[in-house]
Scaffold this motif. Structure first.
Motif, PDB file in Angstrom:
ATOM      1  N   THR B  95      90.901 -13.502  27.255  1.00 14.15           N
ATOM      2  CA  THR B  95      89.464 -13.707  27.432  1.00 14.15           C
ATOM      3  C   THR B  95      88.978 -14.638  26.334  1.00 14.15           C
ATOM      4  OG1 THR B  95      89.296 -11.486  28.266  1.00 14.15           O
ATOM      5  CG2 THR B  95      87.250 -12.563  27.644  1.00 14.15           C
ATOM      6  N   HIS B  96      88.293 -15.708  26.726  1.00  6.68           N
ATOM      7  CA  HIS B  96      87.826 -16.671  25.736  1.00  6.68           C
ATOM      8  C   HIS B  96      86.360 -16.440  25.431  1.00  6.68           C
ATOM      9  CE1 HIS B  96      91.378 -19.049  25.321  1.00  6.68           C
ATOM     10  NE2 HIS B  96      91.532 -19.079  26.627  1.00  6.68           N
ATOM     11  N   ALA B  97      85.925 -17.018  24.325  1.00 11.14           N
ATOM     12  CA  ALA B  97      84.525 -16.917  23.959  1.00 11.14           C
ATOM     13  C   ALA B  97      84.014 -18.319  23.686  1.00 11.14           C
ATOM     14  CB  ALA B  97      84.375 -16.051  22.718  1.00 11.14           C
ATOM     15  N   PHE B  98      82.726 -18.557  23.944  1.00 15.50           N
ATOM     16  CA  PHE B  98      82.173 -19.850  23.564  1.00 15.50           C
ATOM     17  C   PHE B  98      80.700 -19.686  23.230  1.00 15.50           C
ATOM     18  CE2 PHE B  98      79.549 -20.991  27.179  1.00 15.50           C
ATOM     19  CZ  PHE B  98      80.000 -20.115  28.138  1.00 15.50           C
ATOM     20  N   ASP B  99      80.187 -20.643  22.511  1.00 16.83           N
ATOM     21  CA  ASP B  99      78.769 -20.616  22.156  1.00 16.83           C
ATOM     22  C   ASP B  99      78.341 -22.038  21.829  1.00 16.83           C
ATOM     23  OD1 ASP B  99      76.307 -19.637  21.800  1.00 16.83           O
ATOM     24  OD2 ASP B  99      76.808 -18.271  20.155  1.00 16.83           O
ATOM     25  N   TYR B 100      77.018 -22.247  21.715  1.00 19.08           N
ATOM     26  CA  TYR B 100      76.516 -23.588  21.402  1.00 19.08           C
ATOM     27  C   TYR B 100      76.126 -23.653  19.939  1.00 19.08           C
ATOM     28  CZ  TYR B 100      76.563 -24.344  26.364  1.00 19.08           C
ATOM     29  OH  TYR B 100      76.978 -24.489  27.654  1.00 19.08           O
ATOM     30  N   PHE B 101      76.479 -24.732  19.302  1.00 14.29           N
ATOM     31  CA  PHE B 101      76.171 -24.887  17.889  1.00 14.29           C
ATOM     32  C   PHE B 101      75.507 -26.233  17.662  1.00 14.29           C
ATOM     33  CE2 PHE B 101      79.754 -22.010  18.041  1.00 14.29           C
ATOM     34  CZ  PHE B 101      79.364 -21.018  17.153  1.00 14.29           C
ATOM     35  N   GLU B 102      74.668 -26.290  16.627  1.00 10.41           N
ATOM     36  CA  GLU B 102      74.122 -27.578  16.177  1.00 10.41           C
ATOM     37  C   GLU B 102      75.080 -28.145  15.148  1.00 10.41           C
ATOM     38  OE1 GLU B 102      71.675 -29.461  16.995  1.00 10.41           O
ATOM     39  OE2 GLU B 102      70.751 -28.151  18.504  1.00 10.41           O
ATOM     40  N   LEU B 103      75.739 -29.242  15.473  1.00  8.74           N
ATOM     41  CA  LEU B 103      76.671 -29.828  14.524  1.00  8.74           C
ATOM     42  C   LEU B 103      76.050 -31.071  13.919  1.00  8.74           C
ATOM     43  CD1 LEU B 103      80.032 -29.564  16.440  1.00  8.74           C
ATOM     44  CD2 LEU B 103      79.120 -28.057  14.700  1.00  8.74           C
ATOM     45  N   PRO B 104      76.356 -31.360  12.635  1.00  6.87           N
ATOM     46  CA  PRO B 104      75.873 -32.606  12.059  1.00  6.87           C
ATOM     47  C   PRO B 104      76.460 -33.807  12.805  1.00  6.87           C
ATOM     48  CG  PRO B 104      77.467 -31.525  10.621  1.00  6.87           C
ATOM     49  CD  PRO B 104      77.117 -30.559  11.699  1.00  6.87           C
ATOM     50  N   LEU B 105      75.698 -34.821  12.986  1.00  4.33           N
ATOM     51  CA  LEU B 105      76.061 -36.066  13.686  1.00  4.33           C
ATOM     52  C   LEU B 105      76.185 -35.892  15.191  1.00  4.33           C
ATOM     53  CD1 LEU B 105      78.749 -37.672  11.329  1.00  4.33           C
ATOM     54  CD2 LEU B 105      76.321 -38.266  11.550  1.00  4.33           C
ATOM     55  N   LEU B 106      76.860 -34.796  15.643  1.00  5.75           N
ATOM     56  CA  LEU B 106      77.184 -34.679  17.057  1.00  5.75           C
ATOM     57  C   LEU B 106      76.072 -34.034  17.865  1.00  5.75           C
ATOM     58  CD1 LEU B 106      80.866 -33.544  16.613  1.00  5.75           C
ATOM     59  CD2 LEU B 106      80.070 -35.799  17.305  1.00  5.75           C
ATOM     60  N   GLY B 107      75.150 -33.363  17.162  1.00  3.99           N
ATOM     61  CA  GLY B 107      74.091 -32.692  17.900  1.00  3.99           C
ATOM     62  C   GLY B 107      74.567 -31.379  18.477  1.00  3.99           C
ATOM     63  N   LYS B 108      73.907 -30.976  19.564  1.00  2.50           N
ATOM     64  CA  LYS B 108      74.231 -29.665  20.124  1.00  2.50           C
ATOM     65  C   LYS B 108      75.517 -29.753  20.944  1.00  2.50           C
ATOM     66  CE  LYS B 108      72.188 -25.907  22.707  1.00  2.50           C
ATOM     67  NZ  LYS B 108      71.398 -25.588  23.864  1.00  2.50           N
ATOM     68  N   GLN B 109      76.517 -28.978  20.547  1.00  4.18           N
ATOM     69  CA  GLN B 109      77.799 -29.005  21.245  1.00  4.18           C
ATOM     70  C   GLN B 109      78.244 -27.573  21.507  1.00  4.18           C
ATOM     71  OE1 GLN B 109      79.817 -31.549  22.180  1.00  4.18           O
ATOM     72  NE2 GLN B 109      78.376 -33.117  21.534  1.00  4.18           N
ATOM     73  N   SER B 110      79.032 -27.385  22.559  1.00  2.00           N
ATOM     74  CA  SER B 110      79.579 -26.051  22.768  1.00  2.00           C
ATOM     75  C   SER B 110      80.954 -25.989  22.116  1.00  2.00           C
ATOM     76  CB  SER B 110      79.689 -25.737  24.253  1.00  2.00           C
ATOM     77  OG  SER B 110      80.835 -26.318  24.789  1.00  2.00           O
ATOM     78  N   LEU B 111      81.203 -24.908  21.420  1.00  5.40           N
ATOM     79  CA  LEU B 111      82.524 -24.703  20.828  1.00  5.40           C
ATOM     80  C   LEU B 111      83.183 -23.556  21.582  1.00  5.40           C
ATOM     81  CD1 LEU B 111      81.940 -25.060  17.012  1.00  5.40           C
ATOM     82  CD2 LEU B 111      82.824 -26.729  18.628  1.00  5.40           C
ATOM     83  N   HIS B 112      84.436 -23.755  21.957  1.00  2.86           N
ATOM     84  CA  HIS B 112      85.092 -22.830  22.864  1.00  2.86           C
ATOM     85  C   HIS B 112      86.446 -22.475  22.270  1.00  2.86           C
ATOM     86  CE1 HIS B 112      86.458 -21.058  26.540  1.00  2.86           C
ATOM     87  NE2 HIS B 112      85.363 -21.398  27.189  1.00  2.86           N
ATOM     88  N   THR B 113      86.827 -21.189  22.338  1.00  3.63           N
ATOM     89  CA  THR B 113      88.128 -20.818  21.758  1.00  3.63           C
ATOM     90  C   THR B 113      89.283 -21.400  22.564  1.00  3.63           C
ATOM     91  OG1 THR B 113      87.945 -18.758  22.986  1.00  3.63           O
ATOM     92  CG2 THR B 113      87.414 -18.672  20.654  1.00  3.63           C
ATOM     93  N   ALA B 114      89.018 -21.791  23.805  1.00  4.25           N
ATOM     94  CA  ALA B 114      90.082 -22.435  24.589  1.00  4.25           C
ATOM     95  C   ALA B 114      90.578 -23.701  23.915  1.00  4.25           C
ATOM     96  CB  ALA B 114      89.576 -22.758  25.987  1.00  4.25           C
ATOM     97  N   MET B 115      89.690 -24.322  23.117  1.00 13.33           N
ATOM     98  CA  MET B 115      90.057 -25.532  22.374  1.00 13.33           C
ATOM     99  C   MET B 115      91.204 -25.236  21.407  1.00 13.33           C
ATOM    100  SD  MET B 115      88.522 -28.210  23.007  1.00 13.33           S
ATOM    101  CE  MET B 115      89.145 -29.809  22.597  1.00 13.33           C
ATOM    102  N   LEU B 116      91.127 -24.079  20.741  1.00 14.61           N
ATOM    103  CA  LEU B 116      92.184 -23.712  19.801  1.00 14.61           C
ATOM    104  C   LEU B 116      93.498 -23.519  20.546  1.00 14.61           C
ATOM    105  CD1 LEU B 116      90.303 -21.130  17.576  1.00 14.61           C
ATOM    106  CD2 LEU B 116      91.093 -23.395  16.924  1.00 14.61           C
ATOM    107  N   PHE B 117      93.388 -22.876  21.690  1.00 15.79           N
ATOM    108  CA  PHE B 117      94.583 -22.679  22.511  1.00 15.79           C
ATOM    109  C   PHE B 117      95.188 -24.027  22.888  1.00 15.79           C
ATOM    110  CE2 PHE B 117      96.658 -22.046  26.599  1.00 15.79           C
ATOM    111  CZ  PHE B 117      97.498 -20.999  26.315  1.00 15.79           C
ATOM    112  N   ASP B 118      94.315 -24.939  23.276  1.00 13.97           N
ATOM    113  CA  ASP B 118      94.779 -26.264  23.685  1.00 13.97           C
ATOM    114  C   ASP B 118      95.417 -27.019  22.525  1.00 13.97           C
ATOM    115  OD1 ASP B 118      94.888 -27.124  26.229  1.00 13.97           O
ATOM    116  OD2 ASP B 118      93.268 -28.567  26.044  1.00 13.97           O
ATOM    117  N   THR B 119      94.876 -26.800  21.308  1.00 13.43           N
ATOM    118  CA  THR B 119      95.517 -27.417  20.145  1.00 13.43           C
ATOM    119  C   THR B 119      96.946 -26.924  20.016  1.00 13.43           C
ATOM    120  OG1 THR B 119      93.347 -27.234  19.128  1.00 13.43           O
ATOM    121  CG2 THR B 119      95.158 -27.933  17.718  1.00 13.43           C
ATOM    122  N   GLY B 120      97.135 -25.617  20.264  1.00 15.49           N
ATOM    123  CA  GLY B 120      98.484 -25.065  20.232  1.00 15.49           C
ATOM    124  C   GLY B 120      99.379 -25.741  21.255  1.00 15.49           C
ATOM    125  N   VAL B 121      98.841 -25.911  22.478  1.00 15.48           N
ATOM    126  CA  VAL B 121      99.616 -26.580  23.533  1.00 15.48           C
ATOM    127  C   VAL B 121      99.997 -27.985  23.094  1.00 15.48           C
ATOM    128  CG1 VAL B 121      99.542 -27.430  25.895  1.00 15.48           C
ATOM    129  CG2 VAL B 121      98.564 -25.218  25.348  1.00 15.48           C
TER     130      VAL B 121
END
Lengths: 494, 140, 113
Positions: B95-121
């Motif tokens: 089960t993954h989790a995600f949320d929206y964050f205000e990032l510097p320069l990039l503005g509002k972006q969603s961060l998703h734990t699936a990204m970490l999984f994909d980094t592993g891949v």
């Protein structure tokens, strides 16, 4: 802990990944592997009693609703198989400490074994037909590594054939899943079981059933698809052979049992009859092989094929005693084949040959080895009260109840052949004129002999305590007899 | 045999970085559109293979001193750790989790734990591909 | 469209079988590659070729393609990629060790040991 049923898959996988980081540290490799397997065994015991108490455990990955996500299901059959696989791997690893040479140990031998256990446990636990394909590939990839590790000429030559056969069977698996998906429109095994009755296309379903029989039959070595097995399995060193012989064919057998009891139950007059005929032919082919060779490895390898036939004959009867007998016999065979391979490994290490005609008189120098081997041999043949007896009795009883007299008679006759083939090893290797042997150093001998004795002891206990095991076995066979229990556990209330 | 591959070497020095950047782009594109760790990993690996073709193994290993087996292992661990994170929250595995964050320069972006999984891949794909290619290419 | 796909799949299987029946190890490996391509195309075709839009939810589109076969094929491609790569390494190693790539000489009966 709703994720408990995944732990027997995750723990070996996690530690195998960690072991990849420092392949050259042999001591750490050994003991981390051993600890991992002990932990897995413990978790599986917890899971076993949870399944016994609360019924089937099911979970759908990623919090998807049940038929859409990948379901993992742990019923009594699969948890028993996971338990025995973990146990046999633990003992084989213990045996490997004294058997496997340095080069192999520092070239990903232990991670290979753990990845293979991941695949085996996963294939036993999954409730999704495509996910089963994935776990098959996980265990096959690790078995490719294990079979070729060491790089001797015979290993290279045989592993090419082994890989080729398995690549073709994997392609066939994908094709078969494609057919099934286009007819049924789902891949969740419980959901398939529900929908297969609704679509009402018996002809196509029967074709798919036969295709699945071919796919799993290639892995499980049924007649006439066992041709690749004897020479491929004879190539790798004994501990790897013991693992392959005890586990890999059983995964194929399990897959046939699962699919043929859960969803291909509509046209039993054809599919199960076919399965029965093939099972009997498998027994005959295995019996011929077991008597024909003077190579100890080959004799036991052909006994694998006989056992596959016996188990599948039980599975094809579709009544309670026969299915329960199959489960009994399946686990018995995992334990006893492992034990026999470990014991003949010691014999080969002592005599330096696997040719029976060059052995003799070992009973004078290694009496305990001889008697232990005899107990294991009797257990394999099913002499009461040893472990093979109950399973075979129930299978034969089920065969008689289903009016398959000839099949049951074949099973009984095959026991005699099995007994003859393993006693031949005993007579040739332990009796007769002593030939010159190289004495193993006592520490190596103990390192090899103790794991083998422990395994034989467990199999004896399994036979003697079978009365105590009946509740577990009947839980396992009930699910196979009545798929609605399985469906309910996966899909919920429906 | 010594060949004069000045053109290949010069262009490779340039092209490699373009391939690498493109692979990173594809990797992040996998968030919402086609792409992801597997394709990104293959692209990176193909970039390194191009380097191997233009220069020899020794030069490339000095330039990129990476142990690809370790890379594979780290990737596997990252993937399994991400997926196993759900165990601690007692929700089904993966089960993954995600949320929206205000990032510097990039503005509002969603961060998703699936990204970490994909980094592993990604790491696994690069590691495995390079291990295979090196094991064939190591001897002439 | 299904008809064309069926012909393509059949042709791939035919070529794969032809290659796998030859004696040279490299041809056999190429044959297994074609075989898995055929299997993947079959999976795609059997999943149904209707559906115009990619399976990503967007406004005003209702006729999505079935995402499941695509996911299955991706998995199968990754696996066959790994297996083929391993097989190639193995073939190379055994060519070095056994000094032949002719399957006839790799029978492993007594006289060829």
């Amino acid at each position: 802990m709703i994720n408990l049923l995944l732990f027997p898959i995750l723990i070996p996988f996690l530690f195998a990944s960690i072991l990849l980081l420092f392949p050259k540290n042999r001591l750490a490799q050994r003991w981390i592997t051993f600890g991992t397997l002990l932990l897995t065994l413990f978790v599986t015991f917890v899971l076993l009693f949870k399944v016994k108490a609360d019924g089937i455990q099911a979970i759908t990955l990623g919090s998807w609703p049940a038929p859409f996500g990948i379901s993992m299901v742990s019923d009594m059959l699969s948890v028993l198989l996971v338990l025995s696989s973990t146990l046999i791997t633990l003992i084989v690893v213990w045996y490997s400490f004294s058997f496997i040479d340095r080069d192999r140990e520092s070239y990903f031998y232990y991670p290979g074994i753990l990845f293979m256990l991941t695949g085996v446990n996963g294939a036993f636990t999954t409730g999704d037909i495509f996910n089963m394909f994935v776990f098959f590939e996980v265990l096959l990839m690790s078995s490719y590594l294990l079979i070729v590790l060491g790089g001797e000429k015979i290993q290279l030559r045989e592993s090419i054939k082994y890989i080729l056969v398995n690549v073709i069977s994997s392609a066939l698996f994908v094709v078969t899943v494609a057919y099934l998906y286009s007819v049924i429109g789902t891949l969740n095994m419980a959901d398939i079981s529900v929908k297969i009755a609704e679509v009402n296309q018996p002809g196509i379903i029967t074709v798919i059933a036969v295709l699945f029989l071919m796919v799993f039959g290639l892995k499980g070595a049924i007649f006439p698809l066992y041709f690749w097995l004897p020479s491929s399995y004879a190539a790798p060193p004994i501990p790897v052979l013991a693992l392959f012989g005890a586990l890999l064919t059983k995964v194929g057998v399990y897959a046939i049992m699962r699919t043929y009891t859960l969803f291909f139950t509509l046209d039993q007059a054809f599919t199960h009859e076919l399965l029965m005929i093939l099972a009997i032919l498998t027994i005959v082919a295995g019996s011929i092989g077991a008597l024909a060779y003077f190579d100890v490895k080959k004799i036991i390898i052909y006994n694998i094929i006989i056992a596959v036939g016996v188990i599948l004959f039980g599975a094809s009867q579709m009544n309670e005693p026969a299915l329960m007998g199959s489960v009994f016999y399946l686990i018995h065979d995992i334990l006893i084949k492992g034990a026999l391979f470990l014991l003949i490994g010691i014999i080969i290490a002592i005599t330096g040959t696997s040719d029976l005609r060059k052995m003799g008189g070992l009973i004078k120098t290694y009496p305990t080895l001889g008697w232990t081997y005899l107990i294991a041999a009797f257990g394999l043949a099913g002499i009461p009260p040893l472990s093979g007896f109950v399973g075979k009795l129930l299978i034969v009883q089920g065969g008689f109840e289903a009016d398959n007299l000839w099949g049951s008679i074949f099973i009984l006759a095959s026991s005699l052949v099995v007994l003859l083939s393993v006693i031949r090893i005993f007579i040739y290797a332990f009796w007769g004129e002593p030939v010159k042997v190289q004495m193993l150093s006592s520490s190596v001998y103990r390192g090899l002999f103790i794991p083998a004795v422990v395994l034989v002891g467990i199999s004896v206990l399994y036979g003697v305590g079978s009365e105590w095991l009946v509740p577990f076995m009947s839980d396992a066979s009930n699910v196979m007899l009545d798929p609605t229990i399985y469906i309910k556990a996966v899909l919920g209330g429906a | 045999m010594k060949t004069n591959d000045v053109i290949l070497q010069t262009t490779t020095k340039l092209i490699f970085f373009i391939i690498f950047l493109f692979s990173i782009h594809i990797f992040f594109a996998g968030h919402y559109t086609p792409g992801g760790g597997f394709v990104g990993g293959l692209l990176t690996a193909s970039g390194i293979v191009l380097l191997l073709l233009a220069f020899d193994l020794k030069t490339v290993t000095t330039a990129l001193p990476i142990n690809y087996t370790v890379m594979t292992a780290v990737g596997l661990l990252l993937a399994i750790a991400t997926a196993a994170g759900s165990i601690f929250f007692n929700v089904p595995f993966f089960t993954h989790a995600f949320d929206y964050f205000e990032l510097p320069l990039l503005g509002k972006q969603s961060l998703h734990t699936a990204m970490l999984f994909d980094t592993g891949v990604y790491l696994v794909v690069v590691g495995v591909t390079m291990t295979i290619i090196q094991s064939i290419g190591a001897d002439d | 469209m299904e008809i064309i796909m069926s012909f393509v799949i059949g042709f791939l299987f035919m070529a794969a079988v032809y290659l796998m029946l030859s004696k040279s190890l490299l041809r056999i490996i190429i044959g297994t590659g074609l075989l898995s391509h055929g299997a993947h195309l079959l999976l795609l075709t059997m999943g149904g070729l209707d559906g115009d839009a990619p399976p990503v939810v967007s406004p005003g589109v209702s006729n999505y393609a079935d995402p499941l076969p695509q996911a299955l094929i991706l998995t199968a491609i990754v696996i066959s990629f790994g297996v083929t790569a391993f097989f190639l390494v193995l073939a190379y190693r055994s060519y070095q060790e056994l000094e032949t790539d002719n399957m006839n000489l790799m029978r492993g009966t007594e006289d060829h040991d």
